[in-house]
Write a protein that holds these residues in place. Structure first.
Motif, short mmCIF file in Angstrom:
data_model
loop_
_atom_site.label_atom_id
_atom_site.label_comp_id
_atom_site.label_asym_id
_atom_site.label_seq_id
_atom_site.Cartn_x
_atom_site.Cartn_y
_atom_site.Cartn_z
N TYR A 1 46.65 46.16 41.19
CA TYR A 1 46.09 45.73 42.47
C TYR A 1 47.16 45.25 43.45
O TYR A 1 47.18 45.67 44.60
CB TYR A 1 45.05 44.63 42.25
CG TYR A 1 43.97 45.04 41.28
CD1 TYR A 1 43.06 46.06 41.60
CD2 TYR A 1 43.87 44.45 40.04
CE1 TYR A 1 42.08 46.45 40.71
CE2 TYR A 1 42.90 44.84 39.13
CZ TYR A 1 42.01 45.83 39.47
OH TYR A 1 41.05 46.23 38.58
N CYS A 2 48.04 44.35 42.98
CA CYS A 2 49.04 43.77 43.90
C CYS A 2 50.48 44.13 43.55
O CYS A 2 51.39 43.85 44.31
CB CYS A 2 48.88 42.25 43.95
SG CYS A 2 49.41 41.39 42.45
N GLY A 3 50.70 44.74 42.37
CA GLY A 3 52.05 45.16 41.98
C GLY A 3 52.87 44.08 41.30
O GLY A 3 54.02 44.32 40.94
N ARG B 1 44.23 45.91 25.39
CA ARG B 1 44.62 44.60 25.91
C ARG B 1 43.92 44.34 27.23
O ARG B 1 43.99 45.14 28.15
CB ARG B 1 46.12 44.52 26.11
CG ARG B 1 46.91 44.72 24.84
CD ARG B 1 48.34 44.24 25.00
NE ARG B 1 49.20 44.68 23.93
CZ ARG B 1 49.27 44.14 22.74
NH1 ARG B 1 48.51 43.12 22.44
NH2 ARG B 1 50.09 44.61 21.83
N ARG B 2 43.25 43.21 27.32
CA ARG B 2 42.59 42.77 28.55
C ARG B 2 43.60 41.87 29.26
O ARG B 2 44.12 40.91 28.67
CB ARG B 2 41.33 42.00 28.17
CG ARG B 2 40.27 41.92 29.17
CD ARG B 2 39.74 43.26 29.65
NE ARG B 2 38.99 42.96 30.85
CZ ARG B 2 39.06 43.61 31.98
NH1 ARG B 2 39.76 44.69 32.07
NH2 ARG B 2 38.38 43.23 33.02
N ARG B 3 43.93 42.17 30.51
CA ARG B 3 44.96 41.44 31.25
C ARG B 3 44.40 40.85 32.53
O ARG B 3 43.43 41.33 33.07
CB ARG B 3 46.12 42.37 31.60
CG ARG B 3 46.83 42.92 30.37
CD ARG B 3 47.96 43.87 30.77
NE ARG B 3 48.67 44.36 29.63
CZ ARG B 3 49.77 43.81 29.12
NH1 ARG B 3 50.29 42.75 29.69
NH2 ARG B 3 50.35 44.31 28.07
N ILE B 4 45.10 39.80 33.00
CA ILE B 4 44.76 39.18 34.27
C ILE B 4 46.07 38.93 35.04
O ILE B 4 47.10 38.63 34.45
CB ILE B 4 43.98 37.85 34.08
CG1 ILE B 4 43.49 37.31 35.41
CG2 ILE B 4 44.80 36.84 33.32
CD1 ILE B 4 42.47 36.20 35.28
N CYS B 5 45.99 39.08 36.35
CA CYS B 5 47.15 38.84 37.21
C CYS B 5 47.00 37.44 37.81
O CYS B 5 46.02 37.16 38.51
CB CYS B 5 47.21 39.88 38.32
SG CYS B 5 48.53 39.59 39.51
N GLY C 1 44.51 37.50 40.75
CA GLY C 1 43.30 37.28 39.97
C GLY C 1 42.67 38.57 39.44
O GLY C 1 41.62 38.53 38.82
N GLY C 2 43.31 39.69 39.69
CA GLY C 2 42.79 40.98 39.23
C GLY C 2 42.78 41.07 37.71
O GLY C 2 43.68 40.57 37.03
N ARG C 3 41.74 41.71 37.18
CA ARG C 3 41.62 41.93 35.73
C ARG C 3 41.64 43.42 35.46
O ARG C 3 41.03 44.21 36.21
CB ARG C 3 40.32 41.33 35.21
CG ARG C 3 40.27 39.83 35.31
CD ARG C 3 38.90 39.30 34.89
NE ARG C 3 38.88 37.85 34.98
CZ ARG C 3 39.07 37.04 33.96
NH1 ARG C 3 39.27 37.53 32.76
NH2 ARG C 3 39.06 35.73 34.12
N PHE C 4 42.32 43.82 34.39
CA PHE C 4 42.38 45.23 34.03
C PHE C 4 42.67 45.38 32.55
O PHE C 4 43.02 44.40 31.87
CB PHE C 4 43.42 45.98 34.88
CG PHE C 4 44.82 45.43 34.78
CD1 PHE C 4 45.76 46.05 33.97
CD2 PHE C 4 45.21 44.32 35.51
CE1 PHE C 4 47.06 45.57 33.89
CE2 PHE C 4 46.50 43.82 35.44
CZ PHE C 4 47.43 44.44 34.62
#
Length: 173
Positions: free
Chosen positions: A5-7, A27-31, A35-38
């Motif tokens: 989302y934001c790099g 793997r579930r990740r968060i930025c 706040g983006g989740r992927f």
């Protein structure tokens, strides 16, 4: 892992677990920045593969491109997504196990067709029509002739319990 989302390069893993077939780690990740989740997947890669295209160009093998082409062939077909993932993983393993770092696009196409033929006849014909660049109806007829009747079907590919209906003959056109 870069945030899609934001790099940002500062993403955090919130949850890790193996996939059903244990061929990958999900793997579930968060930025923390946006706040983006992927979700990401980690898989074993036996060797770097290069695809030799018909044009002579060499490009890095792309598992996602292979998966997309299989998914397009199987679009709107009653095939479980987990089976599609197993098919793609099996294809990649076969390619990596060939012992060659350079594989022709023809080899990949033939392996995909072989796998789809065993999984779903319609997907097989769809993929074959693009891969073999069909131009006329008789091209479809030739591929349909390669299909074998499934168990419980008559020799002509029709279900003997189904009501009789006329199958179009492509040669009549």
């Amino acid at each position: 892992m870069r945030c899609p989302y934001c790099g940002s390069l500062e993403t955090q893993v919130k949850d890790s677990r193996p996939t059903e077939d244990s061929a990958a780690i999900r793997r579930r990740r968060i930025c923390p920045d946006c706040g983006g989740r992927f979700t990401t997947f980690e898989r074993v890669q036996l060797r770097e593969l290069t695809v030799l295209k018909r044009s002579g160009r060499r490009v890095p093998f792309d598992r996602d491109k292979l998966a997309r082409s299989v998914e397009v062939a199987l679009r709107k077909r009653p095939v479980d997504p987990e089976r599609i993932e197993r098919l793609v993983s099996g294809l990649v393993r076969r390619l990596e196990s060939m012992g060659e770092s350079e594989i022709t696009s023809e080899t990949i196409g033939e392996l995909v067709m072989e796998s789809l033929k065993q999984l779903d006849d319609v997907a097989y014909v769809r993929f074959a029509s693009v891969y073999r660049n069909f131009r006329e109806a008789k091209d479809f007829e030739a591929v349909l002739g390669e299909l074998e009747p499934r168990p419980g079907e008559g020799g002509d590919g029709e279900d003997p319990a189904a009501p009789a209906r006329r199958r179009p003959n492509l040669a009549d056109d």
